[in-house]
Structure formats: C-alpha cells, structure tokens
Write an enzyme that holds these catalytic residues in place. Structure first.
Site, PDB file in Angstrom:
ATOM      1  N   GLU A   1       0.778 -10.188  -1.706  1.00 37.87           N
ATOM      2  CA  GLU A   1       1.788 -11.066  -1.127  1.00 37.87           C
ATOM      3  C   GLU A   1       2.595 -11.772  -2.208  1.00 37.87           C
ATOM      4  O   GLU A   1       3.827 -11.900  -2.113  1.00 37.87           O
ATOM      5  CB  GLU A   1       1.134 -12.114  -0.222  1.00 37.87           C
ATOM      6  CG  GLU A   1       0.377 -11.533   0.957  1.00 37.87           C
ATOM      7  CD  GLU A   1      -1.103 -11.351   0.674  1.00 37.87           C
ATOM      8  OE1 GLU A   1      -1.909 -11.620   1.567  1.00 37.87           O
ATOM      9  OE2 GLU A   1      -1.447 -10.943  -0.465  1.00 37.87           O
TER      10      GLU A   1
ATOM     11  N   SER B   1     -21.973  30.771 -10.124  1.00 33.42           N
ATOM     12  CA  SER B   1     -20.717  30.513  -9.409  1.00 33.42           C
ATOM     13  C   SER B   1     -20.336  29.043  -9.527  1.00 33.42           C
ATOM     14  O   SER B   1     -20.195  28.320  -8.541  1.00 33.42           O
ATOM     15  CB  SER B   1     -20.801  30.906  -7.921  1.00 33.42           C
ATOM     16  OG  SER B   1     -21.158  32.255  -7.787  1.00 33.42           O
TER      17      SER B   1
END
Length: 321
Positions: free
Chosen positions: A55, A171
């Site tokens: 703000e 992998s």
C-alpha cells in the site's frame, strides 16, 4: 464500480504480488493498485524483507492522484504500530483514499478486522471481497498463519504411463528443457526445497535456480533424514518437522516418489505438480503407490511445456484419475 470490476482489479493486484514472492519474507507478498477515474495511478508490492508494504508503494507512486481514488489490495491493510514503518490503514486515511477493496482478511490478530474498522471509522468504505485469486496468491502466508506450517508443493516428473525412473533408477532427465525451466521458476517462488536422502546420494542435486536474473532466489536446501545433513544442507527428520520452519512460507518437495509419498501420507501437501513426458517405460519406479493420481486430488490446470505436459492438482472431493 461493479463487483466484476472489483474482481478484475483484485486479480491484477494478485499478479503484482507475485513480484514480491518470496523476497518479502517474513512478511506476506501483497499487491496493491490505486485506481482513479478508471485509470491506474499507483501500483505497489511488498519489498525485500517485508518493507515498505504494498500500500505504501502504491500510494507513493500515485501521489496526490490517490485522493478520492480506490485502492485494491490483496490483504487487509495493517492497523498496528510497528518500529519498521507506519500502519497502512493510517497511510490510506492520510492519502485521502475514498474506498478500499480488500481481497482477504488478515489472520494476524493484530490486524484481523481492525484494518477495515479503522478505515470505516474515518469514513472510508472497506469492502472485503473474499477473493479466490488473492487467497491463492497468499497461500504461503495464510497456511503458515492458520496451520502453523508452510504451503507445500509436491513436484514429480513422470512418464506418460506414470513412472519416475526405470527399475534400475536410471532416466535422470525425463522431461525436456521447457519443463525443467518451469521447475526452476517454481523453485524461485519458494523459500525452501526438500529432497529425500536417497535422491541426495544418487543424484547430488544442486537445487539452485538457473534462470537468468533469478539466480539469487535459490531456496534453502533441506534433506529428509534422521541423520546429519551435509554442508550447505539442513536436516528435516520427518515431514511433520515442517511445523518448525517458522521462516518458510512456501516449501517445494522435489525428492522423488518416496519423499512425496511421505508428505502425502502425513496429509502435508497443498499442491501437486506432475510434469508428464510423452514417453512410456512400461515398467519402472511408479510415481505413486497406486496407479494414477492419489484419491482426493483434482485437476486444477493443464498446459503444454514444449513436448511435455504440466498437470496441476489441488486437494478436492474428486477421486484420483
């Protein structure tokens, strides 16, 4: 303005809040927009270390143009005194804001409801929108405040038939570059990342952020182990210990099926990311104990990342796919 206009501006403020995450810690990442005559005159988001607040930054940019305008802010403006800066509710009054639209009430007991009450006492209508986009943008802060733990994201890279690796553990790279870059983006949005001890031993992962301009956002590195952590790492003895991570609002779990399963079994997961590659192993190490996505999770988003697909799941009433 109509309710749909309010929602549109709040969604824009929630997007601004992303710029603060996770550098605003220990404060929440908040976004704010000041609108006058249908034109944006000020924007702000929480700065590094939590101050200035969103703000304050939006009002600074708006200057005198804020007088008579509307502020849209994702979280209720603070109302308590602090040595680190003024209360945002006071700043809004001094700036002459005519209306405030607030996405989410602040669960902090020092502000909860008090911010809106302060504005109302000074003749400023304060609408609490209960906005879902704002709530999502504040997931880490709200989870830490209400549940006493970080907001937890589980990440797994899987094949099209649901395996994370071949039976022998090989992998290492299942997905392509686009998906891996997205993982680094997710790391940059988190305060800490955890992997299992087996993953640490087998892969020696760096777990840093390797995206240009975001290298300084690499998260704290945790390893799930009851033993000692190596240099540069912190030991997390069990998933429940995340309740002790007071300075962590967002935790990224990227340590394989066993670690993900431990967090799921403990009921300590808020978001599931599956990076699915268009390849099949036929056999191997499955992502989950049972085929498919665990029950109780529903698909919230799905998008292509190069040749791969990102599936985002959140807890829901639907059964696993």
């Amino acid at each position: 303005m109509s309710a749909s206009d309010d929602a549109r501006w709040l969604a824009a403020a929630a997007c601004l809040a992303e710029r603060a995450r996770p550098l605003s810690r220990p404060n929440p990442a908040v976004g704010a927009i000041v609108v006058s005559g249908g034109i944006v005159v000020g924007r702000g988001w929480t700065r590094v270390g939590g101050r200035p607040h969103a703000e304050a930054m939006a009002l600074l940019e708006a200057g005198e143009a804020a007088r008579g305008g509307t502020i849209f802010v994702t979280l209720e403006p603070c109302a308590h005194l602090s040595e680190r800066g003024p209360a945002c509710a006071d700043l809004l009054v001094e700036a002459g804001i005519a209306r405030a639209v607030i996405g989410v009430e602040d669960p902090d007991p020092r502000t909860a409801g008090a911010g809106r009450a302060h504005l109302a006492a000074h003749g400023i209508p304060a609408v609490l929108a209960h906005d879902l986009a704002c709530r999502a943008s504040l997931g880490g802060y709200l989870t830490q405040r209400t549940l006493g733990r970080p907001h937890v994201t589980l990440k797994l890279a899987v094949t099209a038939d649901g395996f994370i690796a071949r039976a022998d553990g090989t992998s290492k790279w299942i997905t392509g570059e686009a998906a891996r870059a997205h993982v680094h983006r997710e790391r940059a949005r988190c305060d800490a990342i955890v992997v299992g001890a087996g993953t640490l031993r087998a892969d020696a992962p760096r777990l840093d952020v390797r995206l240009e301009g975001l290298e300084d956002r690499s998260p704290r590195r945790l390893v799930l182990t009851t033993g000692a952590a190596p240099a540069g790492w912190e030991a997390l003895p069990d998933p429940g210990a995340i309740h002790d991570l007071a300075e962590v609002q967002y935790l990224f779990v990227g340590g394989g099926a066993e670690t993900a399963g431990a967090f799921l079994a403990a009921g300590l997961a808020d978001r599931l990311l599956l990076y699915r590659a268009p390849v099949k192993f036929g056999d191997g190490i499955p992502a989950f104990a049972s085929p498919g996505v665990p029950q109780g999770w529903q698909l919230a988003d799905c998008r292509r990342l190069g040749s791969d697909t990102l599936e985002v799941y959140t807890p829901g009433c639907c059964e696993g796919a």
